[in-house]
Design a protein around this motif. Structure first.
Motif, mmCIF file in Angstrom:
data_model
loop_
_atom_site.group_PDB
_atom_site.id
_atom_site.type_symbol
_atom_site.label_atom_id
_atom_site.label_comp_id
_atom_site.label_asym_id
_atom_site.label_seq_id
_atom_site.Cartn_x
_atom_site.Cartn_y
_atom_site.Cartn_z
ATOM 1 N N LEU A 1 74.119 67.035 -11.463
ATOM 2 C CA LEU A 1 73.774 66.964 -10.045
ATOM 3 C C LEU A 1 72.277 67.042 -9.768
ATOM 4 O O LEU A 1 71.833 66.815 -8.651
ATOM 5 C CB LEU A 1 74.480 68.086 -9.276
ATOM 6 C CG LEU A 1 76.004 67.988 -9.167
ATOM 7 C CD1 LEU A 1 76.567 69.252 -8.533
ATOM 8 C CD2 LEU A 1 76.409 66.759 -8.363
ATOM 9 N N VAL A 2 71.493 67.386 -10.774
ATOM 10 C CA VAL A 2 70.065 67.596 -10.550
ATOM 11 C C VAL A 2 69.251 66.649 -11.416
ATOM 12 O O VAL A 2 69.762 66.041 -12.367
ATOM 13 C CB VAL A 2 69.667 69.062 -10.850
ATOM 14 C CG1 VAL A 2 70.473 70.027 -9.982
ATOM 15 C CG2 VAL A 2 69.846 69.403 -12.323
ATOM 16 N N SER A 3 67.971 66.527 -11.086
ATOM 17 C CA SER A 3 67.077 65.666 -11.869
ATOM 18 C C SER A 3 66.789 66.302 -13.222
ATOM 19 O O SER A 3 66.977 67.507 -13.428
ATOM 20 C CB SER A 3 65.764 65.466 -11.112
ATOM 21 O OG SER A 3 65.053 66.695 -11.029
ATOM 22 N N ALA A 4 66.295 65.490 -14.136
ATOM 23 C CA ALA A 4 65.917 65.994 -15.461
ATOM 24 C C ALA A 4 64.809 67.026 -15.330
ATOM 25 O O ALA A 4 64.770 68.018 -16.078
ATOM 26 C CB ALA A 4 65.482 64.836 -16.358
ATOM 27 N N GLU A 5 63.902 66.812 -14.379
ATOM 28 C CA GLU A 5 62.796 67.750 -14.168
ATOM 29 C C GLU A 5 63.317 69.098 -13.683
ATOM 30 O O GLU A 5 62.872 70.144 -14.159
ATOM 31 C CB GLU A 5 61.813 67.160 -13.158
ATOM 32 C CG GLU A 5 60.516 67.927 -13.028
ATOM 33 C CD GLU A 5 59.529 67.216 -12.114
ATOM 34 O OE1 GLU A 5 58.338 67.553 -12.171
ATOM 35 O OE2 GLU A 5 59.951 66.312 -11.355
ATOM 36 N N GLU A 6 64.262 69.066 -12.746
ATOM 37 C CA GLU A 6 64.827 70.331 -12.268
ATOM 38 C C GLU A 6 65.592 71.043 -13.373
ATOM 39 O O GLU A 6 65.502 72.264 -13.512
ATOM 40 C CB GLU A 6 65.750 70.120 -11.074
ATOM 41 C CG GLU A 6 66.435 71.413 -10.625
ATOM 42 C CD GLU A 6 67.278 71.290 -9.375
ATOM 43 O OE1 GLU A 6 68.218 72.107 -9.204
ATOM 44 O OE2 GLU A 6 67.005 70.395 -8.556
ATOM 45 N N TRP A 7 66.339 70.288 -14.168
ATOM 46 C CA TRP A 7 67.102 70.920 -15.240
ATOM 47 C C TRP A 7 66.182 71.612 -16.250
ATOM 48 O O TRP A 7 66.451 72.718 -16.695
ATOM 49 C CB TRP A 7 68.002 69.905 -15.948
ATOM 50 C CG TRP A 7 68.859 70.581 -16.991
ATOM 51 C CD1 TRP A 7 68.738 70.502 -18.341
ATOM 52 C CD2 TRP A 7 69.955 71.469 -16.741
ATOM 53 N NE1 TRP A 7 69.680 71.287 -18.962
ATOM 54 C CE2 TRP A 7 70.445 71.892 -18.003
ATOM 55 C CE3 TRP A 7 70.565 71.950 -15.581
ATOM 56 C CZ2 TRP A 7 71.529 72.771 -18.131
ATOM 57 C CZ3 TRP A 7 71.644 72.833 -15.700
ATOM 58 C CH2 TRP A 7 72.108 73.232 -16.967
ATOM 59 N N MET B 1 72.260 74.352 -2.238
ATOM 60 C CA MET B 1 73.172 73.676 -3.168
ATOM 61 C C MET B 1 74.334 74.616 -3.414
ATOM 62 O O MET B 1 74.139 75.830 -3.576
ATOM 63 C CB MET B 1 72.436 73.347 -4.479
ATOM 64 C CG MET B 1 73.276 72.654 -5.527
ATOM 65 S SD MET B 1 72.276 72.252 -6.995
ATOM 66 C CE MET B 1 73.547 71.640 -8.097
ATOM 67 N N ASP B 2 75.536 74.076 -3.430
ATOM 68 C CA ASP B 2 76.709 74.917 -3.622
ATOM 69 C C ASP B 2 76.592 75.726 -4.903
ATOM 70 O O ASP B 2 76.184 75.218 -5.956
ATOM 71 C CB ASP B 2 77.971 74.053 -3.690
ATOM 72 C CG ASP B 2 78.372 73.499 -2.336
ATOM 73 O OD1 ASP B 2 77.923 74.071 -1.323
ATOM 74 O OD2 ASP B 2 79.116 72.508 -2.296
ATOM 75 N N SER B 3 76.932 77.005 -4.794
ATOM 76 C CA SER B 3 76.909 77.898 -5.944
ATOM 77 C C SER B 3 77.931 79.000 -5.716
ATOM 78 O O SER B 3 78.047 79.519 -4.592
ATOM 79 C CB SER B 3 75.520 78.523 -6.127
ATOM 80 O OG SER B 3 75.566 79.564 -7.102
ATOM 81 N N PRO B 4 78.682 79.375 -6.748
ATOM 82 C CA PRO B 4 79.654 80.463 -6.598
ATOM 83 C C PRO B 4 78.998 81.839 -6.614
ATOM 84 O O PRO B 4 79.674 82.848 -6.405
ATOM 85 C CB PRO B 4 80.572 80.275 -7.812
ATOM 86 C CG PRO B 4 79.683 79.667 -8.855
ATOM 87 C CD PRO B 4 78.747 78.766 -8.093
ATOM 88 N N TYR B 5 77.686 81.869 -6.839
ATOM 89 C CA TYR B 5 76.995 83.144 -7.012
ATOM 90 C C TYR B 5 76.274 83.568 -5.736
ATOM 91 O O TYR B 5 75.727 82.739 -5.007
ATOM 92 C CB TYR B 5 75.987 83.045 -8.158
ATOM 93 C CG TYR B 5 76.604 82.619 -9.469
ATOM 94 C CD1 TYR B 5 77.399 83.494 -10.207
ATOM 95 C CD2 TYR B 5 76.409 81.331 -9.965
ATOM 96 C CE1 TYR B 5 77.974 83.102 -11.409
ATOM 97 C CE2 TYR B 5 76.978 80.931 -11.169
ATOM 98 C CZ TYR B 5 77.756 81.827 -11.886
ATOM 99 O OH TYR B 5 78.324 81.433 -13.073
ATOM 100 N N PRO B 6 76.229 84.875 -5.471
ATOM 101 C CA PRO B 6 75.502 85.381 -4.299
ATOM 102 C C PRO B 6 74.002 85.429 -4.567
ATOM 103 O O PRO B 6 73.557 85.363 -5.729
ATOM 104 C CB PRO B 6 76.062 86.798 -4.127
ATOM 105 C CG PRO B 6 76.438 87.215 -5.522
ATOM 106 C CD PRO B 6 76.914 85.954 -6.210
ATOM 107 N N VAL B 7 73.225 85.514 -3.493
ATOM 108 C CA VAL B 7 71.781 85.699 -3.605
ATOM 109 C C VAL B 7 71.383 86.920 -2.788
ATOM 110 O O VAL B 7 72.173 87.422 -1.992
ATOM 111 C CB VAL B 7 71.004 84.453 -3.107
ATOM 112 C CG1 VAL B 7 71.257 83.267 -4.013
ATOM 113 C CG2 VAL B 7 71.376 84.118 -1.670
ATOM 114 N N ASN B 8 70.162 87.385 -3.010
ATOM 115 C CA ASN B 8 69.669 88.567 -2.316
ATOM 116 C C ASN B 8 68.456 88.173 -1.471
ATOM 117 O O ASN B 8 67.323 88.226 -1.958
ATOM 118 C CB ASN B 8 69.294 89.651 -3.323
ATOM 119 C CG ASN B 8 68.739 90.901 -2.674
ATOM 120 O OD1 ASN B 8 68.902 91.115 -1.475
ATOM 121 N ND2 ASN B 8 68.071 91.743 -3.462
ATOM 122 N N PRO B 9 68.649 87.780 -0.216
ATOM 123 C CA PRO B 9 67.525 87.325 0.619
ATOM 124 C C PRO B 9 66.448 88.384 0.789
ATOM 125 O O PRO B 9 65.260 88.069 0.804
ATOM 126 C CB PRO B 9 68.194 86.990 1.962
ATOM 127 C CG PRO B 9 69.622 86.724 1.621
ATOM 128 C CD PRO B 9 69.936 87.660 0.484
#
Length: 251
Positions: free
Chosen positions: A8-14, A79-87
């Motif tokens: 789903l992402v560019s080679a640079e992002e990966w 981007m969809d992610s099953p993981y939470p983040v800490n704003p």
């Protein structure tokens, strides 16, 4: 999961994801992590001002390229992610990324040596070669409580200035870099300077400080030494070390 994100992402992002995941695991390997707390953030290329940060709740030694979460300047998922983040924990990072175009990676730790020195009135002392490299590009930011408030951001940015190293009083250490490799190697030097200082002061003997003339001369030398050489020389060896001791970050 890794194949899905990679597709789903560019080679640079990966590649940035792989390097940032490696950076997280190296921080854990060197013992600078604080359970699941603190962040290492990396700005993605492009005008969108998107960033990669750790999934909140994972220890640093289990983070992978695919588990990193893509967020915007306010730490909202883009981007969809099953993981939470800490704003709340992204406050420091978002301020620096917004103010410093060159700060593609921001690394913050609560290491015991770093916090110990940050609590000392004189801060980093010129006691080692490592300390001279830090003193060549060091700012200090006074403690204002847990960094959650928006009004602290301008003071934080002002205290960092154009430096590579920032000591957060009574709190910890922070480095910035063009990439995770440079931010990590700067933190390695910062942490080493603090560890040496703690041990030297604990020795109970008279100390031999490095002269201000030498410290001043190091500023110019540090600019030559640190421009891309830290990551370029040491990073591949660090990745080989990580492959031996904690492989799987590239998944």
């Amino acid at each position: 999961m890794s194949n899905q994100v990679k597709d789903l992402v560019s080679a640079e992002e990966w590649q940035l994801r792989v390097d940032l995941a490696a950076c997280y695991r190296l921080v854990a390997l060197f013992g600078w992590d604080d359970l699941v707390f603190t962040h290492i953030s990396a700005r993605l290329p492009g005008p969108e001002h998107h960033f990669l940060i750790n999934p909140y709740g994972m220890t640093f030694d289990e983070i992978t390229a695919s588990s990193l979460v893509k967020v915007d300047q306010e730490c909202n998922k883009v981007m969809d992610s099953p993981y939470p983040v800490n704003p709340a924990g992204f406050t420091i990072h978002s301020a620096i990324h917004a103010a410093r175009e060159d700060a593609h990676c921001v690394l913050h730790t609560h290491s015991l040596n770093g916090v110990a020195v940050s609590a000392q009135t004189d801060g980093v002392l010129p006691l080692s070669q490592q300390s001279t490299l830090v003193l060549a590009s060091l700012g200090y930011h006074d403690y204002e409580g847990i960094a959650l408030r928006e009004d602290e951001k301008p003071r934080l940015v002002n205290n960092l200035g154009d430096n590579t190293f920032l000591m957060l009083r009574n709190h910890g250490l922070l480095t910035v870099g063009q990439n995770p490799a440079d931010a990590f190697l700067s933190m390695y030097i910062f942490e080493a300077a603090c560890m040496i200082q703690v041990r030297a002061l604990a020795g109970g003997r008279d100390l031999t400080p490095i002269s201000q003339e030498i410290v001043d001369g190091t500023r110019e030398a540090a600019q030559i030494v640190t421009k891309g050489l830290f990551g370029g020389i040491a990073w591949p060896a660090l990745l080989r070390k990580l492959d031996r001791q904690n492989p799987g970050y590239e998944l």
